[in-house]
Structure formats: C-alpha cells, structure tokens
Scaffold this motif. Sequence first.
Motif, PDB file in Angstrom:
ATOM      1  N   THR A   1      -7.206  -3.826  43.367  1.00 27.54           N
ATOM      2  CA  THR A   1      -5.746  -3.845  43.454  1.00 27.54           C
ATOM      3  C   THR A   1      -5.243  -2.417  43.581  1.00 27.54           C
ATOM      4  O   THR A   1      -5.988  -1.459  43.373  1.00 27.54           O
ATOM      5  CB  THR A   1      -5.135  -4.540  42.214  1.00 27.54           C
ATOM      6  OG1 THR A   1      -3.754  -4.810  42.449  1.00 27.54           O
ATOM      7  CG2 THR A   1      -5.285  -3.691  40.958  1.00 27.54           C
TER       8      THR A   1
ATOM      9  N   LEU B   1      -7.166  -8.974  43.286  1.00 29.16           N
ATOM     10  CA  LEU B   1      -8.326  -9.738  43.724  1.00 29.16           C
ATOM     11  C   LEU B   1      -9.425  -9.567  42.682  1.00 29.16           C
ATOM     12  O   LEU B   1      -9.875  -8.442  42.412  1.00 29.16           O
ATOM     13  CB  LEU B   1      -8.809  -9.243  45.087  1.00 29.16           C
ATOM     14  CG  LEU B   1      -7.759  -9.220  46.204  1.00 29.16           C
ATOM     15  CD1 LEU B   1      -8.355  -8.648  47.479  1.00 29.16           C
ATOM     16  CD2 LEU B   1      -7.199 -10.614  46.448  1.00 29.16           C
TER      17      LEU B   1
ATOM     18  N   VAL C   1      -6.052 -13.724  42.825  1.00 25.90           N
ATOM     19  CA  VAL C   1      -7.032 -14.497  43.599  1.00 25.90           C
ATOM     20  C   VAL C   1      -8.390 -14.286  42.938  1.00 25.90           C
ATOM     21  O   VAL C   1      -8.770 -13.148  42.653  1.00 25.90           O
ATOM     22  CB  VAL C   1      -7.073 -14.042  45.066  1.00 25.90           C
ATOM     23  CG1 VAL C   1      -8.170 -14.779  45.834  1.00 25.90           C
ATOM     24  CG2 VAL C   1      -5.713 -14.245  45.727  1.00 25.90           C
TER      25      VAL C   1
ATOM     26  N   THR D   1      -9.342 -15.962  52.867  1.00 25.01           N
ATOM     27  CA  THR D   1      -8.651 -16.388  51.653  1.00 25.01           C
ATOM     28  C   THR D   1      -7.672 -15.333  51.179  1.00 25.01           C
ATOM     29  O   THR D   1      -6.537 -15.645  50.778  1.00 25.01           O
ATOM     30  CB  THR D   1      -9.677 -16.722  50.560  1.00 25.01           C
ATOM     31  OG1 THR D   1     -10.442 -17.867  50.981  1.00 25.01           O
ATOM     32  CG2 THR D   1      -8.999 -17.035  49.237  1.00 25.01           C
ATOM     33  N   TYR D   2      -8.067 -14.073  51.194  1.00 29.16           N
ATOM     34  CA  TYR D   2      -7.073 -13.089  50.746  1.00 29.16           C
ATOM     35  C   TYR D   2      -5.957 -12.919  51.773  1.00 29.16           C
ATOM     36  O   TYR D   2      -4.813 -12.605  51.404  1.00 29.16           O
ATOM     37  CB  TYR D   2      -7.707 -11.777  50.295  1.00 29.16           C
ATOM     38  CG  TYR D   2      -8.321 -10.838  51.307  1.00 29.16           C
ATOM     39  CD1 TYR D   2      -7.573 -10.266  52.338  1.00 29.16           C
ATOM     40  CD2 TYR D   2      -9.642 -10.436  51.167  1.00 29.16           C
ATOM     41  CE1 TYR D   2      -8.133  -9.358  53.221  1.00 29.16           C
ATOM     42  CE2 TYR D   2     -10.223  -9.523  52.053  1.00 29.16           C
ATOM     43  CZ  TYR D   2      -9.466  -8.999  53.083  1.00 29.16           C
ATOM     44  OH  TYR D   2     -10.014  -8.087  53.949  1.00 29.16           O
TER      45      TYR D   2
ATOM     46  N   HIS E   1       2.118 -15.571  49.854  1.00 27.21           N
ATOM     47  CA  HIS E   1       2.256 -15.040  48.505  1.00 27.21           C
ATOM     48  C   HIS E   1       3.357 -15.739  47.713  1.00 27.21           C
ATOM     49  O   HIS E   1       3.118 -16.323  46.652  1.00 27.21           O
ATOM     50  CB  HIS E   1       2.513 -13.532  48.582  1.00 27.21           C
ATOM     51  CG  HIS E   1       2.774 -12.876  47.271  1.00 27.21           C
ATOM     52  ND1 HIS E   1       3.993 -12.937  46.629  1.00 27.21           N
ATOM     53  CD2 HIS E   1       1.980 -12.130  46.461  1.00 27.21           C
ATOM     54  CE1 HIS E   1       3.934 -12.279  45.493  1.00 27.21           C
ATOM     55  NE2 HIS E   1       2.725 -11.765  45.379  1.00 27.21           N
TER      56      HIS E   1
ATOM     57  N   ARG F   1     -12.308 -12.979  53.327  1.00 29.43           N
ATOM     58  CA  ARG F   1     -11.215 -12.306  54.025  1.00 29.43           C
ATOM     59  C   ARG F   1     -10.111 -13.285  54.402  1.00 29.43           C
ATOM     60  O   ARG F   1      -8.912 -12.971  54.292  1.00 29.43           O
ATOM     61  CB  ARG F   1     -11.762 -11.622  55.282  1.00 29.43           C
ATOM     62  CG  ARG F   1     -12.730 -10.490  55.016  1.00 29.43           C
ATOM     63  CD  ARG F   1     -13.079  -9.759  56.310  1.00 29.43           C
ATOM     64  NE  ARG F   1     -14.334  -9.019  56.186  1.00 29.43           N
ATOM     65  CZ  ARG F   1     -15.498  -9.440  56.675  1.00 29.43           C
ATOM     66  NH1 ARG F   1     -15.572 -10.577  57.341  1.00 29.43           N
ATOM     67  NH2 ARG F   1     -16.585  -8.705  56.510  1.00 29.43           N
TER      68      ARG F   1
ATOM     69  N   ALA G   1      -3.602 -15.675  50.898  1.00 27.58           N
ATOM     70  CA  ALA G   1      -2.802 -15.313  49.721  1.00 27.58           C
ATOM     71  C   ALA G   1      -1.744 -14.280  50.070  1.00 27.58           C
ATOM     72  O   ALA G   1      -0.629 -14.307  49.524  1.00 27.58           O
ATOM     73  CB  ALA G   1      -3.715 -14.786  48.622  1.00 27.58           C
ATOM     74  N   ARG G   2      -2.064 -13.379  50.979  1.00 30.86           N
ATOM     75  CA  ARG G   2      -1.084 -12.379  51.413  1.00 30.86           C
ATOM     76  C   ARG G   2       0.065 -13.041  52.171  1.00 30.86           C
ATOM     77  O   ARG G   2       1.244 -12.788  51.887  1.00 30.86           O
ATOM     78  CB  ARG G   2      -1.784 -11.361  52.317  1.00 30.86           C
ATOM     79  CG  ARG G   2      -0.880 -10.285  52.903  1.00 30.86           C
ATOM     80  CD  ARG G   2      -1.592  -9.599  54.066  1.00 30.86           C
ATOM     81  NE  ARG G   2      -1.802 -10.523  55.187  1.00 30.86           N
ATOM     82  CZ  ARG G   2      -2.858 -10.490  55.994  1.00 30.86           C
ATOM     83  NH1 ARG G   2      -3.821  -9.602  55.808  1.00 30.86           N
ATOM     84  NH2 ARG G   2      -2.957 -11.347  56.995  1.00 30.86           N
TER      85      ARG G   2
ATOM     86  N   ASN H   1      -5.634 -23.345  53.738  1.00 34.89           N
ATOM     87  CA  ASN H   1      -6.610 -22.270  53.582  1.00 34.89           C
ATOM     88  C   ASN H   1      -7.949 -22.657  54.189  1.00 34.89           C
ATOM     89  O   ASN H   1      -8.657 -21.816  54.763  1.00 34.89           O
ATOM     90  CB  ASN H   1      -6.780 -21.911  52.112  1.00 34.89           C
ATOM     91  CG  ASN H   1      -7.540 -20.606  51.921  1.00 34.89           C
ATOM     92  OD1 ASN H   1      -7.421 -19.679  52.727  1.00 34.89           O
ATOM     93  ND2 ASN H   1      -8.326 -20.522  50.861  1.00 34.89           N
TER      94      ASN H   1
ATOM     95  N   THR I   1      -1.222  -8.199  45.373  1.00 33.61           N
ATOM     96  CA  THR I   1      -2.224  -9.112  44.821  1.00 33.61           C
ATOM     97  C   THR I   1      -3.161  -8.348  43.895  1.00 33.61           C
ATOM     98  O   THR I   1      -3.299  -7.123  43.971  1.00 33.61           O
ATOM     99  CB  THR I   1      -3.086  -9.761  45.936  1.00 33.61           C
ATOM    100  OG1 THR I   1      -3.743  -8.728  46.678  1.00 33.61           O
ATOM    101  CG2 THR I   1      -2.268 -10.625  46.852  1.00 33.61           C
TER     102      THR I   1
ATOM    103  N   LEU J   1      -1.509  -5.599  51.084  1.00 32.32           N
ATOM    104  CA  LEU J   1      -2.186  -6.679  50.364  1.00 32.32           C
ATOM    105  C   LEU J   1      -2.405  -6.296  48.905  1.00 32.32           C
ATOM    106  O   LEU J   1      -2.067  -7.070  47.990  1.00 32.32           O
ATOM    107  CB  LEU J   1      -3.531  -6.974  51.029  1.00 32.32           C
ATOM    108  CG  LEU J   1      -4.506  -7.841  50.218  1.00 32.32           C
ATOM    109  CD1 LEU J   1      -4.062  -9.292  50.248  1.00 32.32           C
ATOM    110  CD2 LEU J   1      -5.930  -7.706  50.746  1.00 32.32           C
TER     111      LEU J   1
END
Length: 873
Positions: A148, A228, A187, A408-409, A416, A406, A412-413, A314, A226, A222
């Motif tokens: 982060t 991670l 995440v 998945t994040y 959000h 990748r 989430a980005r 997702n 987030t 990102l």
Amino acid sequence: MRLSKPLSPLFGAAVAAALLVPPLFVHPAAADPAAPPSPAVRDFGNGPERNEEAAGDTGRAASALRAATPDDPARYPFFHDRDRGYPRRTELPVPAENTADASIKLGLVPYHGIAPRLNELQRLGDRVSVEVIGRSHQGRDLYLVTVTAPESRAEAREQRRIRERIENDPAAAARDRGLAARYKAPVFVNGNIHGNEWEGTDAILRVVEELATSTDPVVTRLLARTRLYFNVTANPDGRFNGVRANGAGFDMNRDFVTASQPEVRAMRQVMIDTQPVVMLDLHGYVNGTLIEPTTPPHGANYEYDLFIKNAYANALGMEAAVKALGHTVEKDGVHPPQIPFRDSDEGWDDWPPIFTPQYAPFQGAVAAHTVEIPLRVNGSDYTQQPVEELRRRSSINTAVAAAAIRATYAFARDRHDALVADQIEMFRRGAAGEPAREVPLGTVPGFGPEDVYTTTYPRAYVIPAGSGQRSATAAARLVDHLVANDVRVERAVRPFRAGGASYPAGSYVVDMHQPKRGLANVMLERGADISPRVDAMYDISGWSHALLWGATVDAVTSGTLRVAAEPVAVAAPTGSLPRTSGPLAMKVTDAKEVRALNDLLAQGVQVSWTGDGSAVLPASARDAARTAAERYGVAFTPAGNATGTPLAPVRIAAAASADELFTLREMGFDVTPVSTAALNAGFDWSGVDVLFVSSGLSHAALTPQARAALEAFLATGGVVGRGATGSAFNAAAGLLTATSVAGRSDANGVVRVTSPGTAVGGGAPDHSFVYSPRWFTGLGAEVTVEQAYAADGPLVAGHWRARTDGTGGGQEDARGQAAVISGRDERGAAVVLFGTEPLFRNHPKGLFPQVAKALYWSSTVPATARDTQPAPR
C-alpha cells in the motif's frame, strides 16, 4: 438457466467417479494437456480417501519450533497494534537452506528462499511491509505481505476507525457519502493453501515486486486507495514436503468452520482484522483454468445478490486476463478458462463454508474466488515428467496466477466505491435484522431458479446455562469459538424469557441482529437436507455446531428479545470441585473431560470406569482433580458409593487417517500409527491395549507371521473399527458376526440417531455425522446395538441419495438400522464398529467421547459379562 452448459452431461458422473479414487485424481486434461477439456473434478482431502491409506506419524513430526497462536504481541504484532503505520519493516529470520524442498525441482522458490526474498522486497521502497502472523504445525513462519502507499500512524488509525465503523455502525457508514473516498479497500490474496499446488506463492512474489517497483501512475493511484494483503504461503509444511496437507495431515481448505489448525486460525484472524472486500485463493490444477463463482447449491446464509454480481464480474475479468496471456492448446497445452457458474450444472458448489473463499464472505468479502491454475505438476506428474517439462508448466502456471491477481486488484481499483458500499450493505442488513433476500432471477446472465437458495434467520440463539445445558464445558468451547470468529455473544446477568422459554442468568445469547449474522447462523442452524435439489456435491453438505459440538443451542424464532446482558470476550469458567470431601466422579460427555481423564491416568491416579460412563477418583486425588478442573474446565461431583472397573492408560495402535490420529492425540491418548506394512515388518503388540482400524490395514495382505502376532493380540486386546476398512477388517479377522452395508459413497451430513446401548451408546448425543455411511445387519447373538439410525428418517442436514444404478444405498435403506455395534469375539477381543464418522476432520466434537468410551470399554470390559445398567441421558 446457464448461458451454456457444455460440461453438464458428464459432470455428475465425473464427481461420482472421483469419490472412488485416491485424492490425486484429476481430469485427463490436467494430466495430458493435449486432451480435450473435461469436467473439473475436485481433489478430496480428509474425505472418502480416508478409508484407503493410513496416515504416517504426522502428529510427532513437528520440529521443536511448535505452532504458536497469534496471541503473543511480541511475535505477532499484526494482530495487536492495528494503528501502526506503513511500511512496517520486519527483518525476517532466514531458515537454513534445505535442498530437500519439493519446490526446487519445479524451479520455484523453496520455503527457505521466501524470507530473504521478502527482506529484499521491503528494501525496494516504501510500499512493501512484511509481518509474521503465526507458525505452521511443523513450526515454519507464516508471512503476510501488505502492499500500500505509505501511511502515518494517524492515517492508519483513521483507516481502522473507518473499518470498524463499516462493521459496527453500517447504517451510519452508508449515509457517509465521503467514507469510500477516504477508505483504502482491502484485498486479500491467499497462496499455496494446498502444499503441492505451488505456484500461487511465486505469482504473489512476482506481483509484489511489480507493485513495489512500478512507476506507473495507475499503480500509484491503486495503492493510494487499496491495501493489498498477500498470505505468501498458507501451507509451508506442505510446500516443503510436496504434499497437499499441512504437517498434521489436514487439508486446510476444509477446516474453516472448525479451525483445528494453526495456519487456518492465522488466516481467519487476517480476514477478521483486514475485512477484505475481495478475496482470492490460488490453487491448481484444472485445465483450462477454473475460476469461481460456483454452481448451485449456493450457501443460504450469504447476501448472495451482493456477492454474485461482484464475483461474476471479477471472474470475467480474470478470464480475460488469462486469455490475454496467449496460451493455447496447440502451442502450450492450455485450454480456455472455465467458470463453473456459467459452464457447469452442479458439482462445484459454494454450499459449505469450509473452504477459504466460502468463509471469506462471512467476514465481509463481496467477491471471493477459488482459482485453479491449469497444468498439473503434482502427483504422478511430479515424479514421472522430465524436469524441463515440469518447469515449463510451472512457468505457465505462475503467469496464469499472476494474471488473476492483477485482474483482481484492477477490479478492486475500478469498483472501489461500489465494493465498499456493498460490504457496508451486507453488514447493515445483518445489524438491522432484515429478512434474507431472495436473489432476483437474471441478476447476472444465467442466474436461474436453480441458483436460488435462502434461509430464515431466527431472532436469536440461546446457549442455556445450568440444568438446561447438556455440557457446560462444551457450551464454553462453542462460545469461545463463536467469539474467535468475530460473532457477537452476550451473557445474561439476570434470568430472562425468550421464545416462550425461561433461561437462568449466565446463559449465552447470540442476538441475530448483528453484522456477521450469516456466520453465526451458518454455525448454529440445524442445516437442511438438500438431497432433492442436486445430485453431485463438491464436498460435505451438512454440518452443525449446534447439533455436533455437544452443547445445547436453542433457536428463538419469535417474540421480542429483552435480555440484560454483557458482551463476552471469553466464556465463563466451567471447572469445579465439590466442597465435600470423599471420592470424586466426572461424567465423561465431552472431549475435554476425556483429555482430563487421560491426563489423570498418565499421572498414575487410580481411576475406575463405571457403567454410566463416569470416571471415579479416590479422595486422595483431589489436588490432581483440582488442576484438571482448572486446566480443562471440567466438573467433578461427589462419587458417593460409585464403583467400577479399574482403568489404566489406553495404548492405541491406529491404522487411521490423519484427522483421526490428530483427534485421538488431542484427547490425550497414547497413539502409535500402524499399517499393513508396519505389521508385516514385525510389530511389538506388548505395548498395545486397543487396535483402532479405519484406514490402511488389510487383514488379507498380512504375512503369516504378522497374522499370527495379531491373533495373539486379539486374545486379550480390543478393537475399534470405523467405516469400510474397519468393517472389512472385522469380517476378515472373524470378529463380530455382522454384515456391513454401504450407503452411497458421497452421502454425508448430520443424522438423527437413537442409542439403546450402554457401553458406547449410553449418554450419546441424539445426532451424529456420516460420510460414506454404513450400517450393520445379520447381527450375531454376541452383538449389541449401541446406536441406530432414526427409524423415521435419519438425515437432518446434508446430501444422501440412493445410488443411481438402482442398488439402493439411500437414507431410506438406513432407517432403524444399526449404526454402531459392540460385542466380544470368541477369542476374547472386545470390539466396537462405527458406521458413522465421529472424528471426521476434528469437527463433530460432541461425538469424540463416544469414541473414547469405545476405547475405554474395549480395553477394560470383563471377559464374563457386560454391564447393562442404563446410562442416564
């Protein structure tokens, strides 16, 4: 209905076939990349294969660095100082190099190489933090990486406050329009929970390095929004040893509502403390890559309308990312990804919360996925394929897993604010006590009537105190388990009425108007018989802490709830001794009472075993009893004139599965693992009182010398058998006159039983657990029925159909039949046979004493007659 179902004609048959083969079975496309795709078949762990191979001496294989709990703030600060800023620099101790690590052959990072790699990653900048969150069964460190943007202590404190507000005051959080903008969405990515599904760990390390060094403004944004979290290897024991299970022999992806293993407890705490909005669990091997969401049946306690829209979106993103790698069947032997929800009818469900991604939604995840990477490198492939081919496959697998991370994040980005809002809404519904919502058809493409599962939440659950409780010790254990899972429990300070019943002060109340009501309900409800709705299931279909953990749990379904109560951080003490002097008695109805009894025996305390299942101690043992009462929370009462058979420590030779060995030792028994090979090698029976047989022992395969030694033992020793292997041993050894009848092999769940017997059945609970159930017919005169399946239909919760070939095996065939029997063989052996699963995966804790009683009885029963005194219920 599904958009397409190309796999459905074969899926049920494939799953049924998997139940009959060892756990390394996978579909042909995984073993032969050029083969056409076939339905994905799950590897079972501590499941049907438990009847095939005896476990090794896993319980004693741990190193001197034993597993520790996350309760030591000096070693595990992650769980205690949640306001620390980021980065959190930890210089990890580096294990000694060990060339025996199974990862090395695949060109992957061995366990001893992870810590130095993480130390290097922390030095690359200010984005990467590493903490140790616990130890494995064999004493290896568990590493959590947080990636982060830097945070001051004040900023970290603000993030904690927002997270707590989302859970504790979700209605206010929902009204706060600026909350999502201030919150770093968490995440959680879990790697390598199955030890010989390696590449998730290497993909995590690759992605962490990318994030640590990237200058891309998209990555900067990102990490500003987030956190991670990466559990680098959830199973370092299995990774090193090249096996699926951890060092205790457990498939940890079956343990989440039991949490018997330290690694699982560490993962659970991470999910509680981070409250992820999205969770990813990296597995192998299904070709093409399998990406959840799942087929029906869907867990009835989820807020599934919130879950499916995010999980499916997702999944589509991960599918696209995997396809973008450009791997093909022709070039690489890699088939296109499959999404069970879209591509299959049944057999890959999210019904039981025993798996990591099926547990995560109860801690706030509104999208959670198992991802099965494509090319098999374990099992026979590991030993038979050339090293170059294995490394080619592992390289592809690592790239696929990294692509899933990748995607998945990025998901989430991009979503959000919506993901945070959906997590708030999940907790808000629980806190408000709203009725469960039925998911509208068509919520996502293909969501049809077959996907609709829902439940009715009670107003509360009450775990009564005093005479209304079957076992105060069991009640305390259940309460502590609920609290450990972040379920809110209160203890009444005054008597109260609820649901038309009266309860004394000290009773525990689980108010179902709470954010994590789904988790409370999934543990405390009775469950449901889903046999009519599907034919094929992924794993177990029934469980119930309320029915199987030995405590009394009442559901309050109507009326208001007015209770003067205080929050519970830990259950009230339950150990006690009478004030009067004289001999002491302890009724053995709980596993902790078994442990206390075995500890007393190990100290040399004189103990007698009575016909009603009690242990009687002389007055001179009062100090030892006081220590046991304090340590295990057990209660002693005046023994009066009670007498019984002298009891000595029970020494067990066990041809058993890993979970049974673990549970027997947890109860304090002295257990030596055996197998056909061990007996044939020359086994010394002089230190054995009881032979426990459930897996890995074939009487027919014994040498004449081993068989003769066994025959000599059977003249004085006892036998306790379980399941197909125990029944086959009984028949081959000519012990009890009984015919063992097999139910359908994948049938499992919670069953109602009656217990007319005394030695083992006396005082037994009204419910038991089965997996591949059996029953006994054609009973000889020497046989006593200790327990029987309910005559009006045994299954309470689970899945139990007849076999599809018309040969029966359904629950209707088991009605009224003997489930547990006992008797004495003419040679002298006292024998107990179980058709149920009383030690299954260390879960049905209220059934453990039944096995202990079988062991005590078979080691002490007089040769002339049995005690037939009825046992009080």
